[in-house]
Design an enzyme around this catalytic site. Structure first.
Site, PDB file in Angstrom:
ATOM      1  N   ASP A   1       0.828  -1.220   0.000  1.00 21.35           N
ATOM      2  CA  ASP A   1       0.000   0.000   0.000  1.00 21.35           C
ATOM      3  C   ASP A   1       0.861   1.268   0.000  1.00 21.35           C
ATOM      4  O   ASP A   1       0.356   2.364  -0.252  1.00 21.35           O
ATOM      5  CB  ASP A   1      -0.962   0.006   1.201  1.00 21.35           C
ATOM      6  N   GLU A   2       2.173   1.118   0.300  1.00 21.20           N
ATOM      7  CA  GLU A   2       3.012   2.325   0.405  1.00 21.20           C
ATOM      8  C   GLU A   2       3.156   3.048  -0.929  1.00 21.20           C
ATOM      9  O   GLU A   2       3.531   4.225  -0.956  1.00 21.20           O
ATOM     10  CB  GLU A   2       4.406   1.969   0.941  1.00 21.20           C
TER      11      GLU A   2
ATOM     12  N   LYS B   1       9.058  -0.150  -5.308  1.00 26.49           N
ATOM     13  CA  LYS B   1       7.903  -1.050  -5.467  1.00 26.49           C
ATOM     14  C   LYS B   1       6.951  -0.482  -6.530  1.00 26.49           C
ATOM     15  O   LYS B   1       6.398  -1.235  -7.342  1.00 26.49           O
ATOM     16  CB  LYS B   1       7.167  -1.228  -4.135  1.00 26.49           C
TER      17      LYS B   1
HETATM   18  P1  NAD Z   1      11.430  -9.839   3.871  1.00 26.52           P
HETATM   19  O1  NAD Z   1      12.447  -8.755   3.804  1.00 26.52           O
HETATM   20  O2  NAD Z   1      11.134 -10.483   5.179  1.00 26.52           O
HETATM   21  O3  NAD Z   1      11.838 -11.025   2.873  1.00 26.52           O
HETATM   22  C1  NAD Z   1      12.311 -10.787   1.585  1.00 26.52           C
HETATM   23  C2  NAD Z   1      12.898 -12.084   1.048  1.00 26.52           C
HETATM   24  O4  NAD Z   1      13.361 -11.835  -0.286  1.00 26.52           O
HETATM   25  C3  NAD Z   1      14.090 -12.606   1.848  1.00 26.52           C
HETATM   26  O5  NAD Z   1      13.961 -13.996   2.056  1.00 26.52           O
HETATM   27  C4  NAD Z   1      15.291 -12.303   0.954  1.00 26.52           C
HETATM   28  O6  NAD Z   1      16.356 -13.224   1.113  1.00 26.52           O
HETATM   29  C5  NAD Z   1      14.669 -12.398  -0.422  1.00 26.52           C
HETATM   30  N1  NAD Z   1      15.396 -11.619  -1.428  1.00 26.52           N
HETATM   31  C6  NAD Z   1      15.808 -10.319  -1.331  1.00 26.52           C
HETATM   32  N2  NAD Z   1      16.486  -9.965  -2.441  1.00 26.52           N
HETATM   33  C7  NAD Z   1      16.470 -11.047  -3.278  1.00 26.52           C
HETATM   34  C8  NAD Z   1      16.974 -11.294  -4.568  1.00 26.52           C
HETATM   35  N3  NAD Z   1      17.655 -10.347  -5.247  1.00 26.52           N
HETATM   36  N4  NAD Z   1      16.760 -12.505  -5.132  1.00 26.52           N
HETATM   37  C9  NAD Z   1      16.092 -13.475  -4.463  1.00 26.52           C
HETATM   38  N5  NAD Z   1      15.603 -13.292  -3.210  1.00 26.52           N
HETATM   39  C10 NAD Z   1      15.787 -12.097  -2.627  1.00 26.52           C
HETATM   40  O7  NAD Z   1      10.127  -9.227   3.212  1.00 26.52           O
HETATM   41  P2  NAD Z   1       8.588  -9.468   3.548  1.00 26.52           P
HETATM   42  O8  NAD Z   1       8.185  -8.544   4.618  1.00 26.52           O
HETATM   43  O9  NAD Z   1       8.369 -10.920   3.690  1.00 26.52           O
HETATM   44  O10 NAD Z   1       7.932  -8.934   2.194  1.00 26.52           O
HETATM   45  C11 NAD Z   1       7.746  -9.823   1.089  1.00 26.52           C
HETATM   46  C12 NAD Z   1       7.095  -9.036  -0.049  1.00 26.52           C
HETATM   47  O11 NAD Z   1       5.843  -8.517   0.380  1.00 26.52           O
HETATM   48  C13 NAD Z   1       7.897  -7.835  -0.538  1.00 26.52           C
HETATM   49  O12 NAD Z   1       7.780  -7.763  -1.928  1.00 26.52           O
HETATM   50  C14 NAD Z   1       7.240  -6.649   0.145  1.00 26.52           C
HETATM   51  O13 NAD Z   1       7.392  -5.474  -0.629  1.00 26.52           O
HETATM   52  C15 NAD Z   1       5.787  -7.103   0.170  1.00 26.52           C
HETATM   53  N6  NAD Z   1       4.961  -6.563   1.254  1.00 26.52           N
HETATM   54  C16 NAD Z   1       5.379  -6.627   2.551  1.00 26.52           C
HETATM   55  C17 NAD Z   1       4.535  -6.156   3.568  1.00 26.52           C
HETATM   56  C18 NAD Z   1       4.940  -6.227   5.018  1.00 26.52           C
HETATM   57  O14 NAD Z   1       4.253  -5.657   5.881  1.00 26.52           O
HETATM   58  N7  NAD Z   1       6.011  -6.922   5.391  1.00 26.52           N
HETATM   59  C19 NAD Z   1       3.284  -5.616   3.249  1.00 26.52           C
HETATM   60  C20 NAD Z   1       2.908  -5.547   1.896  1.00 26.52           C
HETATM   61  C21 NAD Z   1       3.744  -6.040   0.913  1.00 26.52           C
HETATM   62  O1  DAU Z   2       2.451  -0.891   4.476  1.00 28.46           O
HETATM   63  C1  DAU Z   2       3.131  -2.028   4.008  1.00 28.46           C
HETATM   64  C2  DAU Z   2       4.592  -1.920   4.386  1.00 28.46           C
HETATM   65  O2  DAU Z   2       4.669  -2.146   5.794  1.00 28.46           O
HETATM   66  C3  DAU Z   2       5.481  -2.917   3.649  1.00 28.46           C
HETATM   67  O3  DAU Z   2       5.445  -2.619   2.282  1.00 28.46           O
HETATM   68  C4  DAU Z   2       6.925  -2.839   4.159  1.00 28.46           C
HETATM   69  O4  DAU Z   2       7.712  -3.833   3.541  1.00 28.46           O
HETATM   70  C5  DAU Z   2       6.900  -3.073   5.658  1.00 28.46           C
HETATM   71  O5  DAU Z   2       8.214  -2.929   6.180  1.00 28.46           O
HETATM   72  C6  DAU Z   2       5.958  -2.085   6.344  1.00 28.46           C
HETATM   73  O6  DAU Z   2       6.473  -0.734   6.250  1.00 28.46           O
HETATM   74  P1  DAU Z   2       6.426   0.286   7.488  1.00 28.46           P
HETATM   75  O7  DAU Z   2       7.480   1.287   7.299  1.00 28.46           O
HETATM   76  O8  DAU Z   2       5.036   0.766   7.728  1.00 28.46           O
HETATM   77  O9  DAU Z   2       6.780  -0.754   8.686  1.00 28.46           O
HETATM   78  P2  DAU Z   2       7.738  -0.612   9.974  1.00 28.46           P
HETATM   79  O10 DAU Z   2       7.513  -1.848  10.796  1.00 28.46           O
HETATM   80  O11 DAU Z   2       9.128  -0.263   9.617  1.00 28.46           O
HETATM   81  O12 DAU Z   2       7.095   0.625  10.724  1.00 28.46           O
HETATM   82  C7  DAU Z   2       5.745   0.636  11.144  1.00 28.46           C
HETATM   83  C8  DAU Z   2       5.460   1.992  11.750  1.00 28.46           C
HETATM   84  O13 DAU Z   2       6.193   2.100  12.977  1.00 28.46           O
HETATM   85  C9  DAU Z   2       5.916   3.157  10.897  1.00 28.46           C
HETATM   86  O14 DAU Z   2       5.008   4.245  11.036  1.00 28.46           O
HETATM   87  C10 DAU Z   2       7.286   3.538  11.481  1.00 28.46           C
HETATM   88  C11 DAU Z   2       7.110   3.198  12.947  1.00 28.46           C
HETATM   89  N1  DAU Z   2       8.353   2.757  13.643  1.00 28.46           N
HETATM   90  C12 DAU Z   2       9.097   1.771  13.058  1.00 28.46           C
HETATM   91  C13 DAU Z   2      10.261   1.335  13.649  1.00 28.46           C
HETATM   92  C14 DAU Z   2      11.119   0.263  13.015  1.00 28.46           C
HETATM   93  C15 DAU Z   2       8.705   3.311  14.850  1.00 28.46           C
HETATM   94  O15 DAU Z   2       7.991   4.184  15.391  1.00 28.46           O
HETATM   95  N2  DAU Z   2       9.847   2.870  15.453  1.00 28.46           N
HETATM   96  C16 DAU Z   2      10.657   1.924  14.903  1.00 28.46           C
HETATM   97  O16 DAU Z   2      11.726   1.594  15.501  1.00 28.46           O
END
Ligand code: NAD
Ligand code: DAU
Length: 357
Positions: free
Chosen positions: A133-134, A162
Protein backbone atom coordinates in the site's frame (compact mmCIF):
# COMPACT_ATOMS: atom_id res chain seq x y z
CA UNK A 1 3.90 -26.82 -9.40
CA UNK A 2 4.20 -23.14 -8.56
CA UNK A 3 7.34 -21.05 -8.07
CA UNK A 4 7.62 -18.53 -5.25
CA UNK A 5 10.38 -15.94 -4.88
CA UNK A 6 11.45 -14.66 -1.45
CA UNK A 7 10.07 -17.74 0.27
CA UNK A 8 12.70 -17.69 3.02
CA UNK A 9 11.61 -14.24 4.20
CA UNK A 10 8.78 -13.25 6.50
CA UNK A 11 5.70 -13.37 4.28
CA UNK A 12 7.29 -15.85 1.89
CA UNK A 13 7.95 -18.52 4.51
CA UNK A 14 4.44 -18.07 5.91
CA UNK A 15 3.14 -18.38 2.35
CA UNK A 16 5.04 -21.63 1.76
CA UNK A 17 3.58 -23.14 4.97
CA UNK A 18 0.12 -21.89 4.06
CA UNK A 19 0.43 -23.36 0.57
CA UNK A 20 1.56 -26.79 1.75
CA UNK A 21 -1.26 -26.86 4.32
CA UNK A 22 -3.88 -25.88 1.75
CA UNK A 23 -2.85 -28.00 -1.24
CA UNK A 24 -0.71 -30.94 -2.33
CA UNK A 25 0.72 -29.00 -5.26
CA UNK A 26 4.51 -28.65 -5.15
CA UNK A 27 6.31 -25.34 -4.63
CA UNK A 28 9.77 -24.26 -5.81
CA UNK A 29 11.14 -21.64 -3.46
CA UNK A 30 13.73 -19.26 -4.99
CA UNK A 31 15.51 -17.00 -2.53
CA UNK A 32 18.92 -15.30 -2.45
CA UNK A 33 19.09 -15.57 1.37
CA UNK A 34 19.94 -11.94 2.05
CA UNK A 35 20.07 -10.77 5.68
CA UNK A 36 16.24 -11.07 5.67
CA UNK A 37 16.07 -14.60 4.26
CA UNK A 38 16.49 -17.46 6.68
CA UNK A 39 16.48 -21.19 6.01
CA UNK A 40 15.65 -21.75 9.68
CA UNK A 41 12.18 -20.43 8.87
CA UNK A 42 11.73 -23.48 6.65
CA UNK A 43 13.42 -26.05 8.91
CA UNK A 44 10.22 -28.03 9.48
CA UNK A 45 9.60 -28.54 5.74
CA UNK A 46 13.09 -28.89 4.31
CA UNK A 47 12.50 -32.66 4.06
CA UNK A 48 9.02 -32.27 2.53
CA UNK A 49 9.27 -33.52 -1.06
CA UNK A 50 6.62 -31.05 -2.21
CA UNK A 51 8.98 -28.16 -1.40
CA UNK A 52 12.18 -27.50 -3.36
CA UNK A 53 14.47 -24.74 -2.11
CA UNK A 54 16.85 -23.04 -4.58
CA UNK A 55 19.28 -20.33 -3.56
CA UNK A 56 19.32 -17.85 -6.44
CA UNK A 57 19.17 -14.12 -7.10
CA UNK A 58 16.18 -12.85 -9.11
CA UNK A 59 18.53 -10.34 -10.77
CA UNK A 60 20.20 -13.29 -12.53
CA UNK A 61 17.93 -13.54 -15.57
CA UNK A 62 19.68 -16.57 -17.09
CA UNK A 63 19.29 -18.48 -13.83
CA UNK A 64 15.60 -17.54 -13.61
CA UNK A 65 15.08 -18.79 -17.18
CA UNK A 66 16.76 -22.10 -16.49
CA UNK A 67 14.78 -22.60 -13.26
CA UNK A 68 11.52 -21.98 -15.12
CA UNK A 69 12.50 -24.45 -17.85
CA UNK A 70 13.53 -27.03 -15.29
CA UNK A 71 10.49 -26.81 -12.99
CA UNK A 72 7.75 -25.81 -15.45
CA UNK A 73 5.60 -23.89 -12.93
CA UNK A 74 2.00 -23.03 -13.77
CA UNK A 75 2.35 -19.82 -11.75
CA UNK A 76 4.87 -17.50 -10.12
CA UNK A 77 4.22 -15.74 -6.81
CA UNK A 78 6.80 -12.97 -6.62
CA UNK A 79 7.60 -11.80 -3.09
CA UNK A 80 11.40 -11.34 -3.19
CA UNK A 81 12.30 -7.76 -2.38
CA UNK A 82 14.25 -5.44 -0.16
CA UNK A 83 11.44 -4.55 2.23
CA UNK A 84 12.54 -2.21 5.03
CA UNK A 85 11.83 1.51 4.58
CA UNK A 86 14.55 2.68 7.00
CA UNK A 87 17.19 0.65 5.13
CA UNK A 88 16.00 2.18 1.85
CA UNK A 89 16.63 5.64 3.28
CA UNK A 90 20.20 4.79 4.29
CA UNK A 91 21.00 2.76 1.16
CA UNK A 92 18.58 2.92 -1.77
CA UNK A 93 20.80 1.07 -4.30
CA UNK A 94 19.86 -2.45 -3.23
CA UNK A 95 16.19 -1.48 -3.51
CA UNK A 96 16.57 -0.32 -7.07
CA UNK A 97 18.54 -3.45 -7.89
CA UNK A 98 16.29 -6.14 -6.44
CA UNK A 99 12.88 -4.50 -6.54
CA UNK A 100 13.12 -2.91 -9.98
CA UNK A 101 15.89 -4.70 -11.92
CA UNK A 102 15.16 -8.06 -10.26
CA UNK A 103 11.44 -7.83 -11.00
CA UNK A 104 12.22 -6.81 -14.57
CA UNK A 105 14.58 -9.80 -15.06
CA UNK A 106 11.98 -12.15 -13.62
CA UNK A 107 9.33 -10.69 -15.93
CA UNK A 108 11.60 -11.16 -18.94
CA UNK A 109 12.39 -14.76 -18.00
CA UNK A 110 8.66 -15.38 -17.41
CA UNK A 111 7.67 -13.85 -20.73
CA UNK A 112 10.10 -16.08 -22.64
CA UNK A 113 9.01 -19.20 -20.72
CA UNK A 114 5.31 -18.40 -21.08
CA UNK A 115 5.73 -17.73 -24.80
CA UNK A 116 6.86 -21.31 -25.35
CA UNK A 117 4.03 -22.98 -23.43
CA UNK A 118 1.18 -24.73 -25.24
CA UNK A 119 -2.07 -22.85 -25.69
CA UNK A 120 -3.86 -24.17 -22.58
CA UNK A 121 -0.85 -23.73 -20.33
CA UNK A 122 -0.37 -20.19 -21.64
CA UNK A 123 -3.95 -19.32 -20.81
CA UNK A 124 -3.72 -20.82 -17.32
CA UNK A 125 -0.32 -19.28 -16.43
CA UNK A 126 -0.22 -16.51 -13.79
CA UNK A 127 2.47 -14.09 -12.60
CA UNK A 128 1.35 -12.73 -9.22
CA UNK A 129 3.31 -9.72 -8.03
CA UNK A 130 3.11 -8.97 -4.30
CA UNK A 131 3.22 -5.23 -3.71
CA UNK A 132 2.42 -2.77 -0.96
CA UNK A 133 0.00 0.00 0.00
CA UNK A 134 3.01 2.33 0.40
CA UNK A 135 2.98 3.02 -3.35
CA UNK A 136 -0.12 5.19 -2.79
CA UNK A 137 1.69 7.62 -0.49
CA UNK A 138 0.23 9.20 2.62
CA UNK A 139 -3.40 9.88 3.61
CA UNK A 140 -4.76 12.83 5.56
CA UNK A 141 -6.91 12.05 8.63
CA UNK A 142 -10.21 12.29 6.75
CA UNK A 143 -9.17 10.94 3.35
CA UNK A 144 -10.90 7.81 2.09
CA UNK A 145 -8.85 4.61 2.25
CA UNK A 146 -6.64 3.60 -0.70
CA UNK A 147 -8.61 1.87 -3.45
CA UNK A 148 -7.35 0.16 -6.62
CA UNK A 149 -7.75 3.47 -8.50
CA UNK A 150 -5.85 5.69 -6.05
CA UNK A 151 -2.95 7.37 -7.91
CA UNK A 152 0.59 6.31 -7.04
CA UNK A 153 2.53 8.82 -4.91
CA UNK A 154 5.47 6.98 -3.34
CA UNK A 155 7.48 8.90 -0.73
CA UNK A 156 10.41 6.63 0.16
CA UNK A 157 13.05 4.90 -1.96
CA UNK A 158 11.41 1.61 -0.93
CA UNK A 159 7.94 2.61 -2.07
CA UNK A 160 9.32 4.21 -5.25
CA UNK A 161 11.08 0.95 -6.11
CA UNK A 162 7.90 -1.05 -5.47
CA UNK A 163 5.87 1.44 -7.52
CA UNK A 164 8.33 1.10 -10.41
CA UNK A 165 8.10 -2.68 -10.25
CA UNK A 166 4.28 -2.49 -10.21
CA UNK A 167 4.40 -0.37 -13.37
CA UNK A 168 6.66 -2.87 -15.13
CA UNK A 169 4.34 -5.72 -14.15
CA UNK A 170 1.39 -3.79 -15.57
CA UNK A 171 3.16 -3.18 -18.86
CA UNK A 172 3.84 -6.90 -19.34
CA UNK A 173 0.08 -7.46 -19.39
CA UNK A 174 -0.77 -4.55 -21.67
CA UNK A 175 2.19 -4.91 -24.03
CA UNK A 176 2.84 -8.65 -24.12
CA UNK A 177 -0.35 -10.19 -22.73
CA UNK A 178 1.46 -11.93 -19.83
CA UNK A 179 -1.34 -12.89 -17.36
CA UNK A 180 -0.23 -10.81 -14.38
CA UNK A 181 -1.96 -10.05 -11.09
CA UNK A 182 -0.84 -7.47 -8.53
CA UNK A 183 -1.73 -7.29 -4.84
CA UNK A 184 -1.19 -4.14 -2.75
CA UNK A 185 -1.25 -5.08 0.91
CA UNK A 186 -1.04 -3.15 4.16
CA UNK A 187 1.33 -3.77 7.10
CA UNK A 188 1.74 -7.43 7.96
CA UNK A 189 2.76 -8.88 11.31
CA UNK A 190 3.16 -12.42 12.64
CA UNK A 191 5.68 -15.26 13.05
CA UNK A 192 9.11 -15.08 11.37
CA UNK A 193 9.09 -11.30 10.88
CA UNK A 194 12.62 -9.95 11.04
CA UNK A 195 13.04 -7.88 14.23
CA UNK A 196 13.86 -4.67 12.37
CA UNK A 197 10.11 -4.12 11.76
CA UNK A 198 8.04 -2.39 14.43
CA UNK A 199 6.16 -5.24 16.13
CA UNK A 200 8.94 -7.84 16.46
CA UNK A 201 11.41 -5.05 17.28
CA UNK A 202 9.20 -4.04 20.21
CA UNK A 203 8.85 -7.59 21.50
CA UNK A 204 12.55 -8.38 21.26
CA UNK A 205 13.69 -5.11 22.79
CA UNK A 206 11.12 -5.15 25.59
CA UNK A 207 12.19 -8.64 26.64
CA UNK A 208 15.81 -7.42 26.68
CA UNK A 209 14.85 -4.39 28.81
CA UNK A 210 15.90 -2.00 26.02
CA UNK A 211 14.21 1.30 25.05
CA UNK A 212 11.26 1.04 22.66
CA UNK A 213 11.89 3.67 19.95
CA UNK A 214 8.71 5.40 18.73
CA UNK A 215 9.30 7.69 15.76
CA UNK A 216 8.05 11.29 15.93
CA UNK A 217 4.85 11.75 17.91
CA UNK A 218 3.77 8.11 17.58
CA UNK A 219 0.56 9.14 15.83
CA UNK A 220 1.36 7.76 12.36
CA UNK A 221 -1.34 5.30 11.43
CA UNK A 222 -0.92 1.88 9.81
CA UNK A 223 -3.57 -0.69 8.79
CA UNK A 224 -2.43 -4.02 10.26
CA UNK A 225 -3.07 -7.48 8.81
CA UNK A 226 -2.04 -10.85 10.25
CA UNK A 227 0.37 -12.52 7.82
CA UNK A 228 -1.75 -15.69 7.51
CA UNK A 229 -4.60 -13.55 6.22
CA UNK A 230 -2.32 -11.99 3.62
CA UNK A 231 -1.35 -15.52 2.50
CA UNK A 232 -4.97 -16.60 2.12
CA UNK A 233 -5.66 -13.47 0.08
CA UNK A 234 -2.71 -14.21 -2.22
CA UNK A 235 -4.07 -17.72 -2.80
CA UNK A 236 -7.53 -16.32 -3.56
CA UNK A 237 -6.14 -13.79 -6.06
CA UNK A 238 -3.93 -16.44 -7.66
CA UNK A 239 -6.81 -18.83 -8.24
CA UNK A 240 -9.68 -16.45 -9.01
CA UNK A 241 -8.22 -13.01 -9.78
CA UNK A 242 -8.59 -11.53 -13.25
CA UNK A 243 -5.34 -11.10 -15.20
CA UNK A 244 -4.32 -7.47 -15.58
CA UNK A 245 -6.13 -6.42 -12.41
CA UNK A 246 -4.87 -5.24 -9.04
CA UNK A 247 -6.27 -6.11 -5.62
CA UNK A 248 -5.91 -4.11 -2.41
CA UNK A 249 -5.64 -6.22 0.75
CA UNK A 250 -5.95 -4.88 4.29
CA UNK A 251 -7.21 -5.74 7.72
CA UNK A 252 -9.39 -2.68 8.43
CA UNK A 253 -7.26 -2.31 11.55
CA UNK A 254 -6.10 1.29 11.50
CA UNK A 255 -4.11 2.07 14.61
CA UNK A 256 -1.71 4.84 15.65
CA UNK A 257 1.76 3.44 16.29
CA UNK A 258 1.65 4.39 19.95
CA UNK A 259 -1.51 2.29 20.38
CA UNK A 260 0.29 -0.70 18.87
CA UNK A 261 3.25 -0.12 21.17
CA UNK A 262 1.00 0.03 24.25
CA UNK A 263 -0.95 -3.07 23.18
CA UNK A 264 2.25 -5.09 22.68
CA UNK A 265 3.52 -3.90 26.08
CA UNK A 266 0.21 -4.96 27.67
CA UNK A 267 0.37 -8.42 26.09
CA UNK A 268 3.94 -8.85 27.33
CA UNK A 269 2.89 -7.74 30.82
CA UNK A 270 0.40 -10.62 30.78
CA UNK A 271 2.43 -13.29 29.00
CA UNK A 272 5.96 -12.49 30.24
CA UNK A 273 5.76 -10.02 33.14
CA UNK A 274 8.95 -8.18 34.06
CA UNK A 275 10.08 -7.87 37.66
CA UNK A 276 11.11 -4.28 36.81
CA UNK A 277 7.48 -3.22 36.19
CA UNK A 278 5.22 -2.63 33.18
CA UNK A 279 6.97 -2.62 29.78
CA UNK A 280 5.51 0.80 28.95
CA UNK A 281 8.28 2.23 31.12
CA UNK A 282 10.63 1.52 28.19
CA UNK A 283 8.77 3.65 25.61
CA UNK A 284 10.83 6.55 24.24
CA UNK A 285 10.02 9.02 21.45
CA UNK A 286 12.91 9.35 18.99
CA UNK A 287 13.73 11.36 15.88
CA UNK A 288 11.17 10.84 13.12
CA UNK A 289 11.78 8.80 9.96
CA UNK A 290 12.45 11.19 7.02
CA UNK A 291 9.46 11.32 4.66
CA UNK A 292 7.44 9.32 7.20
CA UNK A 293 3.99 8.64 5.69
CA UNK A 294 1.34 9.78 8.14
CA UNK A 295 -1.48 7.39 7.47
CA UNK A 296 -2.22 4.25 5.44
CA UNK A 297 -5.64 2.66 5.14
CA UNK A 298 -6.81 0.04 2.68
CA UNK A 299 -10.22 -0.32 1.11
CA UNK A 300 -10.46 -4.12 0.64
CA UNK A 301 -13.96 -4.19 -0.78
CA UNK A 302 -12.86 -5.46 -4.19
CA UNK A 303 -11.06 -8.59 -2.93
CA UNK A 304 -13.85 -9.19 -0.43
CA UNK A 305 -16.71 -8.96 -2.90
CA UNK A 306 -15.05 -10.37 -6.05
CA UNK A 307 -13.09 -13.17 -4.39
CA UNK A 308 -15.00 -13.67 -1.16
CA UNK A 309 -11.87 -13.16 0.94
CA UNK A 310 -12.08 -12.17 4.62
CA UNK A 311 -9.35 -11.99 7.27
CA UNK A 312 -9.65 -14.72 9.89
CA UNK A 313 -7.82 -12.88 12.68
CA UNK A 314 -8.74 -9.74 14.55
CA UNK A 315 -5.88 -7.43 15.50
CA UNK A 316 -6.25 -8.57 19.10
CA UNK A 317 -6.11 -12.31 18.31
CA UNK A 318 -3.30 -11.84 15.77
CA UNK A 319 -1.15 -9.77 18.12
CA UNK A 320 -1.63 -12.26 20.94
CA UNK A 321 -0.57 -15.13 18.66
CA UNK A 322 2.42 -13.12 17.47
CA UNK A 323 3.67 -12.21 20.94
CA UNK A 324 3.21 -15.84 22.02
CA UNK A 325 5.17 -17.02 18.95
CA UNK A 326 8.15 -14.77 19.72
CA UNK A 327 8.11 -15.88 23.36
CA UNK A 328 8.09 -19.54 22.29
CA UNK A 329 10.78 -19.06 19.64
CA UNK A 330 13.56 -17.20 21.38
CA UNK A 331 16.27 -19.40 19.81
CA UNK A 332 15.02 -18.18 16.38
CA UNK A 333 15.31 -14.59 17.57
CA UNK A 334 18.79 -15.18 19.00
CA UNK A 335 19.92 -16.76 15.73
CA UNK A 336 18.86 -13.81 13.58
CA UNK A 337 20.53 -11.34 15.93
CA UNK A 338 23.91 -11.95 14.36
CA UNK A 339 26.66 -9.40 13.79
CA UNK A 340 24.98 -7.78 10.80
CA UNK A 341 21.73 -7.37 12.77
CA UNK A 342 23.55 -5.72 15.67
CA UNK A 343 25.44 -3.46 13.25
CA UNK A 344 22.11 -2.29 11.73
CA UNK A 345 20.58 -1.59 15.15
CA UNK A 346 23.66 0.34 16.25
CA UNK A 347 23.80 2.30 13.01
CA UNK A 348 20.12 3.18 13.00
CA UNK A 349 19.26 3.63 16.67
CA UNK A 350 22.69 4.46 18.07
CA UNK A 351 25.05 2.09 19.87
CA UNK A 352 24.21 3.51 23.30
CA UNK A 353 20.75 2.00 22.96
CA UNK A 354 19.13 5.31 23.69
CA UNK A 355 17.42 5.74 20.31
CA UNK A 356 18.10 8.04 17.38
CA UNK A 357 16.98 11.33 18.97
P1 NAD B 1 11.43 -9.84 3.87
O1 NAD B 1 12.45 -8.75 3.80
O2 NAD B 1 11.13 -10.48 5.18
O3 NAD B 1 11.84 -11.02 2.87
C1 NAD B 1 12.31 -10.79 1.58
C2 NAD B 1 12.90 -12.08 1.05
O4 NAD B 1 13.36 -11.83 -0.29
C3 NAD B 1 14.09 -12.61 1.85
O5 NAD B 1 13.96 -14.00 2.06
C4 NAD B 1 15.29 -12.30 0.95
O6 NAD B 1 16.36 -13.22 1.11
C5 NAD B 1 14.67 -12.40 -0.42
N1 NAD B 1 15.40 -11.62 -1.43
C6 NAD B 1 15.81 -10.32 -1.33
N2 NAD B 1 16.49 -9.96 -2.44
C7 NAD B 1 16.47 -11.05 -3.28
C8 NAD B 1 16.97 -11.29 -4.57
N3 NAD B 1 17.66 -10.35 -5.25
N4 NAD B 1 16.76 -12.51 -5.13
C9 NAD B 1 16.09 -13.47 -4.46
N5 NAD B 1 15.60 -13.29 -3.21
C10 NAD B 1 15.79 -12.10 -2.63
O7 NAD B 1 10.13 -9.23 3.21
P2 NAD B 1 8.59 -9.47 3.55
O8 NAD B 1 8.18 -8.54 4.62
O9 NAD B 1 8.37 -10.92 3.69
O10 NAD B 1 7.93 -8.93 2.19
C11 NAD B 1 7.75 -9.82 1.09
C12 NAD B 1 7.09 -9.04 -0.05
O11 NAD B 1 5.84 -8.52 0.38
C13 NAD B 1 7.90 -7.83 -0.54
O12 NAD B 1 7.78 -7.76 -1.93
C14 NAD B 1 7.24 -6.65 0.15
O13 NAD B 1 7.39 -5.47 -0.63
C15 NAD B 1 5.79 -7.10 0.17
N6 NAD B 1 4.96 -6.56 1.25
C16 NAD B 1 5.38 -6.63 2.55
C17 NAD B 1 4.54 -6.16 3.57
C18 NAD B 1 4.94 -6.23 5.02
O14 NAD B 1 4.25 -5.66 5.88
N7 NAD B 1 6.01 -6.92 5.39
C19 NAD B 1 3.28 -5.62 3.25
C20 NAD B 1 2.91 -5.55 1.90
C21 NAD B 1 3.74 -6.04 0.91
O1 DAU C 1 2.45 -0.89 4.48
C1 DAU C 1 3.13 -2.03 4.01
C2 DAU C 1 4.59 -1.92 4.39
O2 DAU C 1 4.67 -2.15 5.79
C3 DAU C 1 5.48 -2.92 3.65
O3 DAU C 1 5.45 -2.62 2.28
C4 DAU C 1 6.92 -2.84 4.16
O4 DAU C 1 7.71 -3.83 3.54
C5 DAU C 1 6.90 -3.07 5.66
O5 DAU C 1 8.21 -2.93 6.18
C6 DAU C 1 5.96 -2.09 6.34
O6 DAU C 1 6.47 -0.73 6.25
P1 DAU C 1 6.43 0.29 7.49
O7 DAU C 1 7.48 1.29 7.30
O8 DAU C 1 5.04 0.77 7.73
O9 DAU C 1 6.78 -0.75 8.69
P2 DAU C 1 7.74 -0.61 9.97
O10 DAU C 1 7.51 -1.85 10.80
O11 DAU C 1 9.13 -0.26 9.62
O12 DAU C 1 7.09 0.63 10.72
C7 DAU C 1 5.74 0.64 11.14
C8 DAU C 1 5.46 1.99 11.75
O13 DAU C 1 6.19 2.10 12.98
C9 DAU C 1 5.92 3.16 10.90
O14 DAU C 1 5.01 4.25 11.04
C10 DAU C 1 7.29 3.54 11.48
C11 DAU C 1 7.11 3.20 12.95
N1 DAU C 1 8.35 2.76 13.64
C12 DAU C 1 9.10 1.77 13.06
C13 DAU C 1 10.26 1.34 13.65
C14 DAU C 1 11.12 0.26 13.02
C15 DAU C 1 8.71 3.31 14.85
O15 DAU C 1 7.99 4.18 15.39
N2 DAU C 1 9.85 2.87 15.45
C16 DAU C 1 10.66 1.92 14.90
O16 DAU C 1 11.73 1.59 15.50
Amino acid sequence: MILVTGGAGFIGSNFVFDWLAATDEGIVNVDALTYAGNLRNLASILADRRHVFVRADICDGARMSSLLKEHQPRAIVHLAAESHVDRSILGPDAFLQTNVVGTFRLLEASRAYWGELGQDARAAFRFLHVSTDEVFGSLGPDDPAFSETTPYQPNSPYSASKAASDHFVRTYYHTYGLPVLTTNCSNNYGPFQFPEKLIPLLIVRALAGQPLPVYGDGLNVRDWLYVGDHCSAIRAVLEHGRPGETYNIGGANERANIEIVRTVCGLLDTLAPSTDGPYERLIGFVKDRPGHDRRYAIDSRKVESALNWRPAETLESGLRKTVAWYLANQPWVAAVQDGSYRAWIDRHYGSTDGGAQ
